[in-house]
Design a protein around this motif. Structure first.
Motif, short mmCIF file in Angstrom:
data_model
loop_
_atom_site.label_atom_id
_atom_site.label_comp_id
_atom_site.label_asym_id
_atom_site.label_seq_id
_atom_site.Cartn_x
_atom_site.Cartn_y
_atom_site.Cartn_z
N GLU A 1 -4.71 5.00 7.60
CA GLU A 1 -4.74 4.23 8.84
C GLU A 1 -3.82 3.02 8.75
OE1 GLU A 1 -7.77 1.72 11.76
OE2 GLU A 1 -8.51 2.57 9.89
N THR B 1 0.83 -1.21 0.00
CA THR B 1 0.00 0.00 0.00
C THR B 1 0.86 1.25 0.00
OG1 THR B 1 -1.75 -1.21 1.17
CG2 THR B 1 -1.86 1.19 1.21
N GLY C 1 -6.86 9.05 2.44
CA GLY C 1 -8.29 8.78 2.61
C GLY C 1 -8.83 7.68 1.71
N ASP C 2 -7.99 7.14 0.82
CA ASP C 2 -8.45 6.08 -0.08
C ASP C 2 -8.73 4.80 0.69
OD1 ASP C 2 -8.28 7.62 -2.35
OD2 ASP C 2 -6.31 6.86 -2.97
N GLU C 3 -9.86 4.17 0.39
CA GLU C 3 -10.14 2.87 0.98
C GLU C 3 -9.25 1.82 0.31
OE1 GLU C 3 -13.71 -0.48 1.35
OE2 GLU C 3 -14.16 1.52 0.57
N TYR D 1 -1.10 5.41 -2.42
CA TYR D 1 -2.51 5.82 -2.35
C TYR D 1 -2.65 7.05 -1.46
CZ TYR D 1 -3.76 1.29 -4.40
OH TYR D 1 -3.88 0.21 -5.23
N GLU D 2 -3.71 7.79 -1.71
CA GLU D 2 -4.01 8.94 -0.85
C GLU D 2 -4.45 8.44 0.53
OE1 GLU D 2 -3.54 12.10 -1.55
OE2 GLU D 2 -2.77 11.53 -3.53
N ARG E 1 -7.85 -1.31 -5.71
CA ARG E 1 -7.14 -1.05 -4.44
C ARG E 1 -7.26 -2.26 -3.49
NH1 ARG E 1 -9.64 3.89 -5.31
NH2 ARG E 1 -11.04 3.75 -3.52
N GLN F 1 -10.78 -4.20 5.43
CA GLN F 1 -10.77 -2.91 4.75
C GLN F 1 -10.52 -1.78 5.74
OE1 GLN F 1 -15.16 -4.16 3.90
NE2 GLN F 1 -14.94 -2.06 3.16
N THR F 2 -9.82 -0.77 5.25
CA THR F 2 -9.50 0.41 6.04
C THR F 2 -9.08 1.50 5.07
OG1 THR F 2 -8.16 1.25 7.88
CG2 THR F 2 -7.09 -0.29 6.38
N THR F 3 -8.55 2.60 5.56
CA THR F 3 -8.00 3.62 4.68
C THR F 3 -6.50 3.44 4.57
OG1 THR F 3 -7.63 5.21 6.46
CG2 THR F 3 -9.79 5.26 5.35
#
Length: 458
Positions: free
Chosen positions: A326, A279, A287-289, A284-285, A371, A321-323
């Motif tokens: 996080e 990841t 806030g992206d899931e 990834y940004e 993602r 799943q998360t951002t």
């Protein structure tokens, strides 16, 4: 010669159809609602490397002849594999027309020795295109064509390569292993019948009428901004394999809280670590899931057991799943907890029934890939232990890498994780792995063999 520079051309014979060695029923057999989901409409490749066996009688030296004979005899018991899939309208329901037309078989020779493939075989296997019948593809074309393609390639050293490409709509990994073991038992093993008798029983994994899912199924739900992904069809991709030995896994375990450390499996610790590193590498940004998705075998449930010998698809998918923010900023233990919670959510005996209901209710959607890091754990599978009469293979498992990956067992308790990413992301990923393992080793007060976790296989 380094395996990465290996080059050869296999001299292939003409493809032939191997038909069942005896009479078989002519009938239509309905695939289950797990079998005929859109995401399984492709051919999965598996490849095996065997050394020459000095104990085999001279008359049995040709592996192509022995395996061809074993295939013909096994197809008497597994006769749907010798048939063809048809699509029934309305609804595009898949059934097997048990025609007995046979499976494709090719024998080949290659002027190369087993040792030239290197001492750490894993996907992508060098020159896999020469060892497989068909070019690898994610094509969804499974209707009105052979369901199994086999190639046996004899090597200069007396060893050989056995490869298959099998329609995933018909079998999963345990089912494939069961069939291949029957080929070995009836061919090289000289048995009259397979030890495990095949059982169809696909109706056990059909949706209810009416369908009524009992659980939430995020694996079939699109996430927000799914089209805005870092991985796109047609991207140029780099392929590498990352090996985690007992030392590396122990070092990562030390990063976990004491209450988590003792009950954390190798699958959880390696999955959590690789998910974070991947990841971060894909940038990834925050806030992206992001999702981690993993395959779970529905066999062995106490209250809803599938019969011994069942060889259809019995796989379900768990999702954590998360951002991205996080996942990447939190401790490793948090990623472990997310995956463990996802495993617990799908542990119920009736979860596979709910999956079948959800698939039919939603029109058999594909599972999500945006993602998403998808893993199949092969460390507890016996896919790599198929004996065709030449003993255990040097390697047995996937032939190629895709964006989905595997945990592949290696001797001594280690795990190899093939990875497929855009070149720059792969550089960042390898650096993240090194950094994470260096940090883990320093916490233990010992240097650790960090480089053993990064095995190039370009």
């Amino acid at each position: 010669m380094a395996a990465s520079s290996l080059a050869f051309v296999a001299r292939r014979g003409e493809p032939e159809l191997v038909v069942p060695a005896g009479p078989t029923p002519r009938e239509l057999k309905r695939l289950s609602d797990l079998d005929d989901q859109e995401s399984l409409r492709f051919y999965r490749s598996v490849i095996y490397f065997y050394r020459a066996s000095p104990s085999r009688p001279r008359a049995d030296e040709d592996p192509a002849r022995v395996i061809r004979d074993g295939l013909a005899r096994a197809l008497v018991h597994y006769y749907p594999i010798a048939g063809r899939i048809r699509e029934i309208m309305p609804g595009r329901k898949l059934v097997v027309d048990c025609t007995g037309e046979g499976v494709v078989f090719v024998e080949a020779d290659a002027d190369v020795s087993l040792d030239e493939f290197g001492d750490a075989l894993c996907p992508p296997v060098p020159c896999a295109g020469e060892l497989l019948c068909l070019p690898e593809s994610n094509s969804a074309a499974v209707v009105d064509r052979p369901l199994l393609y086999v190639q046996v390639t004899r090597l200069r050293c007396g060893g050989f390569v056995f490869s298959i490409q099998v329609c995933h709509s018909l079998v999963d990994a345990p089912g494939t292993t069961q069939f291949l073991q029957a080929v070995g038992e009836l061919g090289g093993g000289g048995m009259e019948a397979p030890r495990v008798r095949p059982v169809w029983a696909r109706e056990l994994l059909d949706a209810r009428d009416p369908p009524r899912p009992d659980y939430h199924h995020p694996e079939y739900e699109l996430m927000a901004n799914a089209a805005d992904d870092k991985l796109r069809p047609g991207d140029r991709l780099a392929h590498r394999a990352f090996r985690f030995g007992p030392e590396e896994i122990a070092s990562l375990r030390e990063q976990l809280p004491p209450r988590t450390r003792a009950r954390c499996s190798r699958f959880l610790i390696v999955s959590a670590f690789v998910w974070r590193c991947r990841t971060v590498a894909l940038e990834y940004e925050p806030g992206d899931e992001v999702r981690f998705m993993f395959v779970v075998n529905a066999r062995g449930k106490r209250d809803r057991p599938l019969p011994k010998g069942f060889y259809g698809n019995a796989l379900t998918l768990g999702v954590a799943q998360t951002t991205a923010g996080e996942l990447c900023s939190g401790p490793l233990g948090r990623a472990v907890e997310l995956i463990a919670a996802a495993k617990a959510r799908i542990a119920s005996d009736d979860y596979a029934q709910s999956v079948a209901d959800a698939l039919v209710l939603r029109g058999r959607p594909r599972f999500t890939t945006a993602r998403t890091y998808l893993v199949t754990d092969l460390t507890k599978s016996n896919l790599h232990e198929v004996d065709l009469g030449w003993g255990m293979p040097v390697y047995g498992g996937p032939a190629t890498t895709t964006l989905a990956t595997f945990h592949i067992p290696v001797p001594g308790g280690g795990i190899t994780v093939p990875m497929c990413l855009p070149p720059r992301a792969m550089e960042r990923f390898a650096a993240n792995v090194r950094a994470g393992l260096s940090q883990a080793s320093s916490r233990r007060g010992r240097p650790g063999n960090v480089e053993s976790a990064v095995q190039s296989n370009l």
